[in-house]
Enzyme design. Structure first.
Site, PDB file in Angstrom:
ATOM      1  N   ARG A  77       0.837  -1.213   0.000  1.00 26.79           N
ATOM      2  CA  ARG A  77       0.000   0.000   0.000  1.00 26.79           C
ATOM      3  C   ARG A  77       0.860   1.246   0.000  1.00 26.79           C
ATOM      4  NH1 ARG A  77      -4.554  -0.319   4.007  1.00 26.79           N
ATOM      5  NH2 ARG A  77      -5.549  -1.245   2.210  1.00 26.79           N
ATOM      6  N   TYR A  78       1.775   1.326   0.926  1.00 21.74           N
ATOM      7  CA  TYR A  78       2.653   2.492   0.997  1.00 21.74           C
ATOM      8  C   TYR A  78       3.902   2.214   0.155  1.00 21.74           C
ATOM      9  CZ  TYR A  78      -0.228   3.359   5.163  1.00 21.74           C
ATOM     10  OH  TYR A  78      -1.269   3.539   6.026  1.00 21.74           O
TER      11      TYR A  78
ATOM     12  N   ARG B 239       6.845   0.278   2.077  1.00 24.18           N
ATOM     13  CA  ARG B 239       6.509  -0.800   3.006  1.00 24.18           C
ATOM     14  C   ARG B 239       5.652  -1.863   2.337  1.00 24.18           C
ATOM     15  NH1 ARG B 239       4.164   3.754   6.374  1.00 24.18           N
ATOM     16  NH2 ARG B 239       5.115   4.802   4.617  1.00 24.18           N
TER      17      ARG B 239
ATOM     18  N   CYS C 124      -4.432 -17.525  14.646  1.00 26.06           N
ATOM     19  CA  CYS C 124      -4.125 -16.745  15.855  1.00 26.06           C
ATOM     20  C   CYS C 124      -4.356 -17.662  17.044  1.00 26.06           C
ATOM     21  CB  CYS C 124      -5.043 -15.536  15.987  1.00 26.06           C
ATOM     22  SG  CYS C 124      -4.995 -14.447  14.555  1.00 26.06           S
TER      23      CYS C 124
ATOM     24  N   CYS D 237      -9.675 -12.379  18.326  1.00 23.29           N
ATOM     25  CA  CYS D 237     -10.214 -11.188  18.968  1.00 23.29           C
ATOM     26  C   CYS D 237     -11.570 -10.883  18.348  1.00 23.29           C
ATOM     27  CB  CYS D 237      -9.272 -10.006  18.750  1.00 23.29           C
ATOM     28  SG  CYS D 237      -7.561 -10.396  19.140  1.00 23.29           S
TER      29      CYS D 237
ATOM     30  N   CYS E 244     -11.540  -8.065  15.758  1.00 26.11           N
ATOM     31  CA  CYS E 244     -10.530  -8.148  14.691  1.00 26.11           C
ATOM     32  C   CYS E 244     -11.011  -7.475  13.412  1.00 26.11           C
ATOM     33  CB  CYS E 244     -10.207  -9.610  14.397  1.00 26.11           C
ATOM     34  SG  CYS E 244      -8.993  -9.795  13.071  1.00 26.11           S
TER      35      CYS E 244
ATOM     36  N   ARG F  75     -10.031  -8.213  10.572  1.00 22.07           N
ATOM     37  CA  ARG F  75     -10.056  -9.199   9.485  1.00 22.07           C
ATOM     38  C   ARG F  75     -10.830 -10.444   9.907  1.00 22.07           C
ATOM     39  NH1 ARG F  75      -4.923  -6.770   9.553  1.00 22.07           N
ATOM     40  NH2 ARG F  75      -4.868  -5.275   7.849  1.00 22.07           N
TER      41      ARG F  75
ATOM     42  N   ASP G 183     -12.223  -0.065  12.834  1.00 22.04           N
ATOM     43  CA  ASP G 183     -12.531  -0.025  11.403  1.00 22.04           C
ATOM     44  C   ASP G 183     -13.999  -0.311  11.146  1.00 22.04           C
ATOM     45  OD1 ASP G 183      -9.939   0.541  10.639  1.00 22.04           O
ATOM     46  OD2 ASP G 183      -9.364  -1.575  10.616  1.00 22.04           O
TER      47      ASP G 183
ATOM     48  N   ASP H 173      -7.730   4.280  10.191  1.00 21.13           N
ATOM     49  CA  ASP H 173      -7.270   3.622   8.970  1.00 21.13           C
ATOM     50  C   ASP H 173      -8.386   3.843   7.952  1.00 21.13           C
ATOM     51  OD1 ASP H 173      -5.525   2.261   7.386  1.00 21.13           O
ATOM     52  OD2 ASP H 173      -5.257   0.582   8.781  1.00 21.13           O
TER      53      ASP H 173
ATOM     54  N   LYS I 202      -3.413   5.234   7.074  1.00 16.72           N
ATOM     55  CA  LYS I 202      -3.648   5.783   8.412  1.00 16.72           C
ATOM     56  C   LYS I 202      -3.668   7.307   8.389  1.00 16.72           C
ATOM     57  CE  LYS I 202      -1.253   1.810  10.222  1.00 16.72           C
ATOM     58  NZ  LYS I 202      -0.693   1.432   8.894  1.00 16.72           N
TER      59      LYS I 202
END
Ligand code: SF4
Length: 455
Positions: A138-139, A142, A151, A155, A158, A160, A319, A356, A363
């Site tokens: 994306r950036y 990075r 995981c 969570c 989450c 995702r 999000d 985000d 961000k």
């Protein structure tokens, strides 16, 4: 990790073994006090045992929290969004209801099925920034590698949820090869984030294969790992793992503490081990309604983190992802928290509050407004106390205007035009300290700036 994983939805991944049965839950047990470690179990500190014995089904959940027996609709939630709670993390639940932050972050709620139209499965449009499956670019400088979809805990907040745990898979050799080729062809990428899922749930050898491939690319300078393992599975931070990680320096780790109740002796020992290995630690929290949407809770969390060598890095606005509406707070809550923190807590312990952006905008930092007014000669800014000062622009024009023209009761315009330089609120604690100091200086003979140092 939060803000980290993406789909690696191909047939090439290697799926892990199915989770084992729950061993920690004792029938009839109510976690008024932390659940006792399983009797005669010498395995509590074995991270593989913890993973194998995660709470994964409704029945397992009920045997741990009998009060949920009537909530059969939770099965529907678990079917849509997988559940996993390590025995260790479950032991941090102090009250078996929504007043408990660990309960809220780990136990499914029917609210996850409520989805206003503004929510979507992939609000950050990550799939559109994925030139190679399993890698987000994306950036400019990075990239983010999805090393696993597994995981240790899923969570409930989450970002995702569409992916995490739907299959428990790790990156294939073929996919890693494709990613390596992409990185070689894009030397502008100098910072690679290894994420998931949670990469520290992988075996040490599998994770090393990923790190080794990345480190073999000359243009990759920094490798970052996003993980919630120190929070939910701290026993995973073994000497063996740390020894492996330090071979691939510079390695940075961002973890994901959300509440002070997660700052346990075990989790802090895990962080200390990583820090002792020369790995700088950052923390990415998510602002969650009913969990940490309070200035005082964030203050306690951040003070606890910095004391343990973990730098608060980001505080994320939740999000617009399906299944998390009940966790969302208004943006103003984050601004309020930032307003509270600045001036009260060291800047080292203040995370950047970010949104985000939907549609993959990346961000965006959100701050209270510290710029009050502007003119060609002066900018008026304020501090945490409400003190306003003018900052004269370079060239001396503003400064000259301010000199010799202090007014008794200036307003903002007088500052912005350079006619005055400060509007000071009365009776701040800093002001009181200054006045006391002046009094002391008057009475204490010989105390001057020049006497700060012994002759
Ligand atoms: S650790 Fe939690 S937030 Fe991170 S990817 Fe897994 S489920 Fe999502």
């Amino acid at each position: 990790m939060y803000q980290s994983c993406n789909s690696v939805e191909t047939e090439e991944e290697q799926c892990s073994e199915p989770p084992g049965i729950l061993a920690v839950a004792q029938p009839g047990y109510r976690p008024k006090s932390p659940p006792s470690k399983p009797k005669a179990s010498s395995n509590w500190n074995d991270w593989k045992w913890q993973i194998k014995n995660r709470i994964r089904t409704f029945d397992q959940l009920v045997s741990f929290l009998p009060g949920l027996a009537g909530k059969t609709e939770l099965q529907q939630v678990i079917q849509k969004y997988p559940m996993a709670v390590t025995p260790y993390y479950a032991s941090l639940i102090q009250r078996p209801d929504i007043s408990d932050p660990v309960f809220m972050m780990s136990v499914p709620q029917t609210e996850e099925l409520f989805n206003p139209v503004c929510l979507s499965e992939d609000p950050l449009e990550e799939h559109k920034d994925m030139p190679v499956p399993g890698m987000v670019h994306r950036y400019q400088d990075r990239a983010l590698v999805i090393a696993t979809t597994t995981c240790s805990c899923y969570c409930r907040h989450c970002t995702r949820k569409r992916i995490a745990g739907t299959r428990e898979c790790s990156i294939s050799v073929h996919r890693l090869q494709q990613i390596t080729e992409y990185l070689l062809a894009h030397p502008e990428i100098s910072d690679v984030i290894v994420s998931g899922g949670d990469p520290l749930t992988m075996s040490t050898d599998s994770l090393e294969a990923v790190l080794s491939a990345l480190r073999s690319i000359p243009t990759v300078q920094i490798i970052r790992i996003g993980t919630r393992v120190p929070v939910v599975l701290p026993m995973r931070i073994t000497d063996e793992l740390v020894e492996m990680l330090r071979r691939y320096h510079p390695i940075w780790i961002n973890t994901h503490f959300n509440h002070p109740n997660e700052l346990t002796e075990e989790s802090m020992q895990a962080c200390a081990k990583l820090a002792d290995a020369g790995i700088p630690l950052g923390n990415q929290s998510v602002l969650l309604k009913g969990i940490n949407d309070s200035p005082q809770i964030i203050e306690r969390l951040c003070r606890g983190l910095i004391r343990n060598r973990v730098r608060p890095y980001y505080l994320y606005q939740c999000d617009l992802v399906r299944g998390v509406e009940h966790f969302r707070t208004p943006l103003s809550k984050g601004i309020e928290i930032m307003e509270y923190m600045r001036g009260r807590v060291s800047g080292m312990a203040i995370p950047t509050f970010v949104v985000d952006a939907p549609h993959g905008g990346g961000k965006i930092p959100i701050l209270p407004n510290y710029v009050i007014s502007m003119s060609p000669t002066n900018t008026v800014i304020r501090n945490y106390e409400g003190m306003m000062v003018n900052y004269p622009e370079p060239g001396g024009i503003g400064q000259q205007a301010a000199e010799g023209r202090e007014l008794p009761n200036p307003g903002v315009w007088e500052l912005a035009s350079g006619r005055a330089s400060i509007i000071q609120p009365s009776n701040t604690s800093r002001g009181q300290r200054r006045r006391r100091l002046v009094e002391k200086q008057k009475t204490a003979s010989g105390f001057e700036c020049g006497s700060l140092f012994d002759a």
